[in-house]
Design a protein around this motif. Structure first.
Motif, short mmCIF file in Angstrom:
data_model
loop_
_atom_site.label_atom_id
_atom_site.label_comp_id
_atom_site.label_asym_id
_atom_site.label_seq_id
_atom_site.Cartn_x
_atom_site.Cartn_y
_atom_site.Cartn_z
N THR A 61 0.83 -1.20 0.00
CA THR A 61 0.00 0.00 0.00
C THR A 61 0.87 1.26 0.00
N LEU A 62 1.89 1.27 0.84
CA LEU A 62 2.78 2.43 0.90
C LEU A 62 3.51 2.65 -0.41
N THR A 63 4.05 1.58 -0.98
CA THR A 63 4.82 1.70 -2.22
C THR A 63 3.96 2.21 -3.36
N ASN A 64 2.78 1.64 -3.51
CA ASN A 64 1.92 2.04 -4.62
C ASN A 64 1.31 3.43 -4.39
N PHE A 65 1.09 3.79 -3.14
CA PHE A 65 0.63 5.15 -2.83
C PHE A 65 1.70 6.17 -3.25
N VAL A 66 2.96 5.86 -2.96
CA VAL A 66 4.06 6.74 -3.33
C VAL A 66 4.17 6.86 -4.85
N LEU A 67 4.02 5.74 -5.58
CA LEU A 67 4.15 5.77 -7.03
C LEU A 67 3.01 6.54 -7.69
N MET A 68 1.82 6.42 -7.13
CA MET A 68 0.65 7.03 -7.76
C MET A 68 0.35 8.43 -7.24
N HIS A 69 0.84 8.77 -6.06
CA HIS A 69 0.61 10.09 -5.47
C HIS A 69 1.90 10.64 -4.87
N PRO A 70 2.94 10.82 -5.70
CA PRO A 70 4.25 11.23 -5.16
C PRO A 70 4.23 12.56 -4.42
N LYS A 71 3.45 13.52 -4.91
CA LYS A 71 3.40 14.83 -4.25
C LYS A 71 2.79 14.71 -2.86
N ARG A 72 1.64 14.04 -2.77
CA ARG A 72 0.97 13.88 -1.47
C ARG A 72 1.83 13.05 -0.52
N ALA A 73 2.47 12.03 -1.06
CA ALA A 73 3.33 11.19 -0.23
C ALA A 73 4.51 11.98 0.30
N GLY A 74 5.05 12.87 -0.53
CA GLY A 74 6.16 13.70 -0.08
C GLY A 74 5.76 14.60 1.07
N GLU A 75 4.55 15.13 1.00
CA GLU A 75 4.06 15.99 2.07
C GLU A 75 3.89 15.22 3.37
N LEU A 76 3.48 13.96 3.25
CA LEU A 76 3.21 13.15 4.44
C LEU A 76 4.45 12.49 5.02
N PHE A 77 5.34 12.00 4.14
CA PHE A 77 6.46 11.17 4.60
C PHE A 77 7.83 11.84 4.47
N GLY A 78 7.92 12.85 3.62
CA GLY A 78 9.23 13.44 3.32
C GLY A 78 9.82 12.82 2.06
N SER A 79 10.62 13.61 1.35
CA SER A 79 11.13 13.17 0.04
C SER A 79 12.07 11.97 0.12
#
Length: 333
Positions: free
Chosen positions: A163-181
Motif C-alpha cells: 500500500t505504501l509503495t503504490n501510494f508513493v508511485l501514484m501520489h508522489p506529491k501527497r506522499a512527499g508531504e506526508l512522509f518526506g522526500s
C-alpha cells in the motif's frame, strides 16, 4: 477490493464437481490448485493484474501468480498470459507490457507457453491475466491447511508495504508531504518486495514451514483467518509484535483508519507462515540472507479461538474488515 465475500464465493464453488484427479480443488483460502500428473503433482495458480503503474504492469502480471504458486512450495516453470484492453488501446502499449512480462518471466526462468491479446468495447482499463504452473513431488507440497498447534506465526515484511509503495508511485506529491522526500524515494524503490517468490521457495525448500499465505487483499486479517480456517486451528496474535511502519500510522491518522483497517491493508508480497518452533533460527537465517527480517507475531493454537492480545488483554481477532487500499490509492492530490 475485488474479491467476493466468502459466502458468495462458496455459492459459486459448490457448482464445481468433485474429481478424483484433483488433489486441491478451488476452495477458499487456497490460492493455487493441485492435480495429479503421474507420480508427481501439477500445481496451478491464476491471477489478474489491473490498476497498477504501467511501467510495472508486466512484472506484476508474472509475480502475482508466481508468488501464489511459490507459497505451495513450487518453483514456477510455465505460464500463459492474457493481455486485454479498451478498444482505443495503442498496440505499442501491448508491446511494452509484453516486453516487461517476458523480462519478469526470464528472471524466474518461466517459459511463456501461450496467450491471448484483445481489445474490447466493454473494457475501460488494461487487464492482464496470468496462469502459472509447476511440478512438485508430493512430499514437498506446502498448503495453507497444514498449520499445527504450537507453530509460530511468521511475518516476513511489515504491514502495508504494498500500500505504501503504490501510494508513493501514484501520489508522489501527497506522499512527499506526508512522509518526506527521502522516504518517498525509499518506498519507490521497494516495488519488488511485492513478490514473495524467493522467500517462499527457500522457506519451503528448507523444510521450515508447515503452511504459508500471502497477505494480499484483506491483508493480515484475511490471511490469518484463512490459515486458521484451512488448518482448523486457532490463532493468538500479539499486537505489539506486528511490524507496522511509521508511515502506515501517518496514513491512519491522516485518513481516519481504524486499527483493524491497518491490519487489513493489502500487503502483497508479505508471507504469513506457520513455523515449527525448532525451525525458528533457520527461518531467521534464510530471511536474513535475502535481506529480510523474520517477525514472529504469535502462534497457532489448539483451542480454535482467534485472539488478538493488546497490552496484555485478549480481544477477538477481526474477521471482516474493509481493506482501504483502493480507496486510499484513489484519493486526489
Amino acid at each position: 477490493m475485488g474479491k467476493l465475500a466468502a459466502k458468495e464465493l462458496q455459492k459459486m464453488l459448490k457448482h464445481i464437481k468433485c474429481d478424483s484427479r484433483v488433489l486441491v480443488p478451488p476452495k477458499i483460502g487456497f490460492d493455487a490448485g493441485v492435480h495429479r500428473l503421474g507420480d508427481q503433482l501439477l500445481v496451478v495458480s491464476t491471477d489478474p493484474c489491473t490498476g497498477v503503474p504501467l511501467e510495472w504492469f508486466g512484472w506484476f502480471l508474472i509475480n502475482y501468480a508466481a508468488s501464489d504458486l511459490s507459497l505451495f512450495g513450487v518453483k514456477p516453470q510455465f505460464c500463459t498470459v492474457n493481455l486485454l484492453g479498451p478498444r482505443s488501446t495503442d498496440s505499442g502499449v501491448f508491446e511494452e507490457i509484453m516486453k516487461q512480462t517476458c523480462a519478469a518471466a526470464d528472471e524466474q526462468n518461466i517459459a511463456i507457453v501461450r496467450g491471448h491479446t484483445g481489445m474490447y468495447d466493454s473494457l475501460k482499463d488494461l487487464l492482464g491475466v496470468c496462469t502459472v504452473y509447476g511440478i512438485v513431488e508430493p512430499d514437498k507440497l506446502v498448503t495453507p491447511g497444514n498449520a499445527r498447534p504450537g507453530d509460530l506465526i511468521l511475518c516476513t515484511k511489515p504491514v502495508g508495504i504494498e500500500t505504501l509503495t503504490n501510494f508513493v508511485l501514484m501520489h508522489p506529491k501527497r506522499a512527499g508531504e506526508l512522509f518526506g522526500s527521502d522516504r518517498v524515494k525509499e518506498f519507490a524503490g521497494m516495488v519488488k518486495l511485492q513478490s514473495c517468490v524467493r522467500e517462499a521457495q527457500q522457506l519451503a525448500q528448507g523444510g521450515c514451514v508447515n503452511a504459508m499465505h500471502d497477505a494480499t487483499e484483506g491483508g493480515f486479517v484475511v490471511a490469518l483467518n484463512e490459515l486458521s480456517e484451512a488448518s482448523n486451528v486457532g490463532i493468538r496474535v500479539i499486537w505489539e509484535s506486528i511490524p507496522i511502519p511509521q508511515e502506515v500510522l501517518v496514513l491512519k491518522e491522516c485518513f481516519g483508519f481504524s486499527d483493524e483497517q491497518v491490519l487489513a491493508l493489502s500487503s502483497t508480497g508479505t508471507v504469513l507462515a506457520a513455523v515449527p518452533p525448532l525451525a525458528k533460527q533457520r527461518v531467521v537465517e534464510i530471511l536474513n540472507q535475502l535481506g529480510l527480517c523474520a517477525y514472529f507475531i504469535g502462534e497457532f493454537t489448539e483451542d480454535k479461538k482467534r485472539c488478538l492480545i493488546r497490552a496484555g488483554r485478549e480481544e477477538v481477532f477481526p474477521v471482516a474488515v474493509e481493506d482501504v487500499y483502493t480507496r486510499l490509492l484513489s484519493v486526489e492530490g
